[in-house]
Design a protein around this motif. Structure first.
Motif, PDB file in Angstrom:
ATOM      1  N   THR A  20       5.268 -16.750  24.033  1.00  0.00           N
ATOM      2  CA  THR A  20       5.475 -17.608  24.908  1.00  0.00           C
ATOM      3  C   THR A  20       4.193 -17.892  25.797  1.00  0.00           C
ATOM      4  O   THR A  20       3.400 -17.152  26.262  1.00  0.00           O
ATOM      5  CB  THR A  20       6.463 -17.096  25.975  1.00  0.00           C
ATOM      6  OG1 THR A  20       5.764 -16.220  26.988  1.00  0.00           O
ATOM      7  CG2 THR A  20       7.572 -16.500  25.186  1.00  0.00           C
ATOM      8  N   LEU A  21       3.809 -19.202  25.762  1.00  0.00           N
ATOM      9  CA  LEU A  21       3.009 -19.471  26.783  1.00  0.00           C
ATOM     10  C   LEU A  21       3.153 -20.699  27.653  1.00  0.00           C
ATOM     11  O   LEU A  21       3.706 -21.699  27.278  1.00  0.00           O
ATOM     12  CB  LEU A  21       1.592 -20.175  26.032  1.00  0.00           C
ATOM     13  CG  LEU A  21       0.784 -18.835  25.095  1.00  0.00           C
ATOM     14  CD1 LEU A  21      -0.229 -19.546  24.012  1.00  0.00           C
ATOM     15  CD2 LEU A  21       0.083 -17.878  26.035  1.00  0.00           C
ATOM     16  N   HIS A  22       2.640 -20.677  28.998  1.00  0.00           N
ATOM     17  CA  HIS A  22       3.137 -22.084  29.936  1.00  0.00           C
ATOM     18  C   HIS A  22       2.295 -22.020  31.046  1.00  0.00           C
ATOM     19  O   HIS A  22       1.954 -23.150  31.803  1.00  0.00           O
ATOM     20  CB  HIS A  22       4.486 -21.769  30.546  1.00  0.00           C
ATOM     21  CG  HIS A  22       4.773 -20.709  31.342  1.00  0.00           C
ATOM     22  ND1 HIS A  22       4.993 -19.465  31.202  1.00  0.00           N
ATOM     23  CD2 HIS A  22       4.653 -20.858  32.641  1.00  0.00           C
ATOM     24  CE1 HIS A  22       5.125 -18.588  32.152  1.00  0.00           C
ATOM     25  NE2 HIS A  22       5.081 -19.326  33.308  1.00  0.00           N
ATOM     26  N   PRO A  79       9.196 -26.480  28.021  1.00  0.00           N
ATOM     27  CA  PRO A  79       9.109 -27.914  28.249  1.00  0.00           C
ATOM     28  C   PRO A  79       7.721 -28.621  28.600  1.00  0.00           C
ATOM     29  O   PRO A  79       7.115 -29.197  28.069  1.00  0.00           O
ATOM     30  CB  PRO A  79      10.229 -28.167  29.331  1.00  0.00           C
ATOM     31  CG  PRO A  79      11.469 -27.305  29.083  1.00  0.00           C
ATOM     32  CD  PRO A  79      10.571 -25.878  28.802  1.00  0.00           C
ATOM     33  N   ARG A  80       7.167 -27.568  29.866  1.00  0.00           N
ATOM     34  CA  ARG A  80       5.920 -27.985  30.022  1.00  0.00           C
ATOM     35  C   ARG A  80       4.843 -27.844  29.038  1.00  0.00           C
ATOM     36  O   ARG A  80       3.967 -28.706  28.855  1.00  0.00           O
ATOM     37  CB  ARG A  80       5.469 -27.184  31.438  1.00  0.00           C
ATOM     38  CG  ARG A  80       3.998 -27.398  31.931  1.00  0.00           C
ATOM     39  CD  ARG A  80       3.802 -26.581  32.967  1.00  0.00           C
ATOM     40  NE  ARG A  80       2.798 -27.161  33.757  1.00  0.00           N
ATOM     41  CZ  ARG A  80       1.527 -26.967  33.361  1.00  0.00           C
ATOM     42  NH1 ARG A  80       1.254 -26.349  32.236  1.00  0.00           N
ATOM     43  NH2 ARG A  80       0.516 -27.240  34.223  1.00  0.00           N
ATOM     44  N   THR A  81       5.061 -26.565  28.087  1.00  0.00           N
ATOM     45  CA  THR A  81       4.057 -26.632  27.172  1.00  0.00           C
ATOM     46  C   THR A  81       4.174 -27.575  25.795  1.00  0.00           C
ATOM     47  O   THR A  81       3.213 -27.965  25.394  1.00  0.00           O
ATOM     48  CB  THR A  81       4.239 -25.327  26.486  1.00  0.00           C
ATOM     49  OG1 THR A  81       4.144 -24.206  27.634  1.00  0.00           O
ATOM     50  CG2 THR A  81       3.216 -24.846  25.461  1.00  0.00           C
ATOM     51  N   ALA A  82       5.328 -27.866  25.841  1.00  0.00           N
ATOM     52  CA  ALA A  82       5.730 -28.959  24.447  1.00  0.00           C
ATOM     53  C   ALA A  82       5.028 -30.327  24.732  1.00  0.00           C
ATOM     54  O   ALA A  82       4.434 -30.736  23.787  1.00  0.00           O
ATOM     55  CB  ALA A  82       7.159 -29.063  24.376  1.00  0.00           C
ATOM     56  N   LYS A  83       4.919 -30.781  25.941  1.00  0.00           N
ATOM     57  CA  LYS A  83       4.135 -31.833  26.376  1.00  0.00           C
ATOM     58  C   LYS A  83       2.529 -31.774  25.867  1.00  0.00           C
ATOM     59  O   LYS A  83       2.135 -32.741  25.644  1.00  0.00           O
ATOM     60  CB  LYS A  83       4.178 -32.212  27.815  1.00  0.00           C
ATOM     61  CG  LYS A  83       5.826 -32.543  28.367  1.00  0.00           C
ATOM     62  CD  LYS A  83       5.695 -32.888  29.470  1.00  0.00           C
ATOM     63  CE  LYS A  83       7.141 -32.900  30.079  1.00  0.00           C
ATOM     64  NZ  LYS A  83       6.949 -33.122  31.767  1.00  0.00           N
ATOM     65  N   LEU A  84       1.991 -30.944  25.911  1.00  0.00           N
ATOM     66  CA  LEU A  84       0.681 -30.372  25.756  1.00  0.00           C
ATOM     67  C   LEU A  84       0.451 -29.931  24.061  1.00  0.00           C
ATOM     68  O   LEU A  84      -0.677 -30.289  23.791  1.00  0.00           O
ATOM     69  CB  LEU A  84       0.117 -29.472  26.619  1.00  0.00           C
ATOM     70  CG  LEU A  84       0.333 -29.725  28.096  1.00  0.00           C
ATOM     71  CD1 LEU A  84       0.090 -28.331  28.799  1.00  0.00           C
ATOM     72  CD2 LEU A  84      -0.704 -30.850  28.662  1.00  0.00           C
ATOM     73  N   PHE A  85       1.422 -29.571  23.664  1.00  0.00           N
ATOM     74  CA  PHE A  85       1.279 -28.914  22.165  1.00  0.00           C
ATOM     75  C   PHE A  85       0.844 -29.741  21.084  1.00  0.00           C
ATOM     76  O   PHE A  85       0.125 -29.611  20.490  1.00  0.00           O
ATOM     77  CB  PHE A  85       2.418 -28.057  21.767  1.00  0.00           C
ATOM     78  CG  PHE A  85       2.361 -27.490  20.437  1.00  0.00           C
ATOM     79  CD1 PHE A  85       1.510 -26.154  20.393  1.00  0.00           C
ATOM     80  CD2 PHE A  85       2.589 -27.825  19.262  1.00  0.00           C
ATOM     81  CE1 PHE A  85       1.009 -25.598  19.366  1.00  0.00           C
ATOM     82  CE2 PHE A  85       2.450 -27.103  18.193  1.00  0.00           C
ATOM     83  CZ  PHE A  85       1.798 -26.090  18.194  1.00  0.00           C
TER      84      PHE A  85
END
Length: 363
Positions: free
Chosen positions: A207-209, A242-248
């Motif tokens: 998990t990373l955020h 959700p925040r990470t998904a935008k950047l991944f």
């Protein structure tokens, strides 16, 4: 006695649930504690908010302020405006806030300006890193609170050093662990567990955020590549915030052993953790849960507000330099990871202690 309980983001729900259960237990034993549950709406994804009310058997909130989205300032301001109206319409004897999210700070400020007392559950924890929004939330909340409930003696020492009178500080244990222990027998195997042919002790949970890890594309990419390269082809299950998904998507990373899954409910996620080889994370709360479950935890942060998980538990703080990942996983593979222990009063009874104290201080 009338309490107003604040929940806004995913970690809040695990902390509020045992408080509600302890209130109900006290009422069954002759007390008369009324409460109003206010959901600020800070997390607005169903899998990260409403799901927790269902799984943890929390009643539906009396109101949802629907203050999700926006910048830190926009969200904090929206919560303050909405909660001020709600508190004026529904006065209370005591506001109870938990943790360190924007809702915690925003509602505390509103309450104090309306001359309402505040109790802070999980008070006194500190990373001493002002680049973390959560650290600012903790400091402001603790500067305003009237009663302080701590997870460790170390947290109490932080409060005393800042001038809080010792008779306002109550070392009660960890409500997150109350929830973990109460629900451990109900963990749910995720549907993808069989589909991905996962085996107990043979995969990593990631998990990373935090902005320090995911906002800079090159750093995020380097971290991910090091984790993939050193996992020895074992699956890496990444429930993506959700925040990470935008950047991944910008990373362009694909690997056969990297499995991206949707955000998970509490019961499924903890099943995944309990059966993993290790967790790699930048979360604070997960380090508490892995400590109690005895699962090795690798934390990609330069500091932690939960030092007991390192000093006593199974957590290792390795910083944000990607070069630290290879030797850490090698240590794990060689069987050299510390066994760890469970911190004092992390026994599943913190919420009962909190409610007992609240009954005494409010009377």
């Amino acid at each position: 006695m009338h309490l107003t309980l604040i929940a806004g983001a995913r970690p809040n729900f695990m902390k509020i649930a045992p408080i509600i259960h302890a209130i109900n237990e006290a009422n069954n034993n002759g007390e008369n504690i009324q409460y109003r549950l206010v959901h600020t709406g800070q997390h607005y994804d169903h899998r990260m908010s409403e799901t927790f009310f269902e799984e943890l058997r929390i009643p539906n909130p009396d109101v949802n302020l629907n203050c999700g989205g926006g910048t830190q300032a926009e969200q904090t301001a929206a919560i303050m405006v909405a909660f001020e109206k709600d508190l004026l319409a529904n006065p209370t004897d005591l506001l109870v806030v938990v943790g360190d999210v924007n809702s915690t700070m925003a509602c505390s400020i509103v309450a104090k300006k309306l001359n309402t007392k505040v109790a802070h559950i999980e008070a006194g924890i500190r990373s001493f890193d002002l680049s973390m929004p959560e650290e600012i939330n903790r400091m402001v909340t603790d500067a305003l609170a009237d009663y302080f409930f701590t997870t460790s003696l170390w947290a109490g020492e932080n409060l005393e050093k800042s001038g809080v009178p010792p008779n306002k500080i109550f070392f009660v244990g960890n409500v997150m662990i109350d929830t973990l222990l109460k629900n451990r027998g109900n963990f749910k195997r995720p549907s993808f567990f069989s589909e991905l042919e996962l085996k107990k002790g043979a995969y990593f949970v990631l998990t990373l955020h935090r902005p320090a890890n995911v906002d800079l594309v090159e750093n995020f990419k380097s971290l991910m590549q090091e984790i993939i390269d050193n996992a020895n082809n074992q699956p890496i299950i990444f429930p993506m915030h959700p925040r990470t998904a935008k950047l991944f998507d910008e990373l362009g990373i694909k690997a056969p052993n990297l499995k991206i899954v949707d955000p998970m409910g509490y019961l499924e996620f903890n099943y995944l953790v309990e059966n993993s080889k290790a967790v790699i994370t930048d979360s604070g709360g997960i380090t508490e849960e892995t400590t109690v479950m005895g699962i090795p935890c690798i934390t990609l942060r330069d500091n932690t507000e939960r030092p007991e998980t390192v000093k006593i538990g199974t957590n290792e703080l390795i910083g944000t330099n990607p070069d630290a990942i290879a030797p850490t996983i090698l240590k794990l593979d060689k069987g050299d990871w510390k066994k760890g222990g469970i911190p004092e009063l992390w026994d599943g009874n913190a919420a009962r202690r909190i409610v007992d104290r609240l009954i005494n201080v409010i009377r």
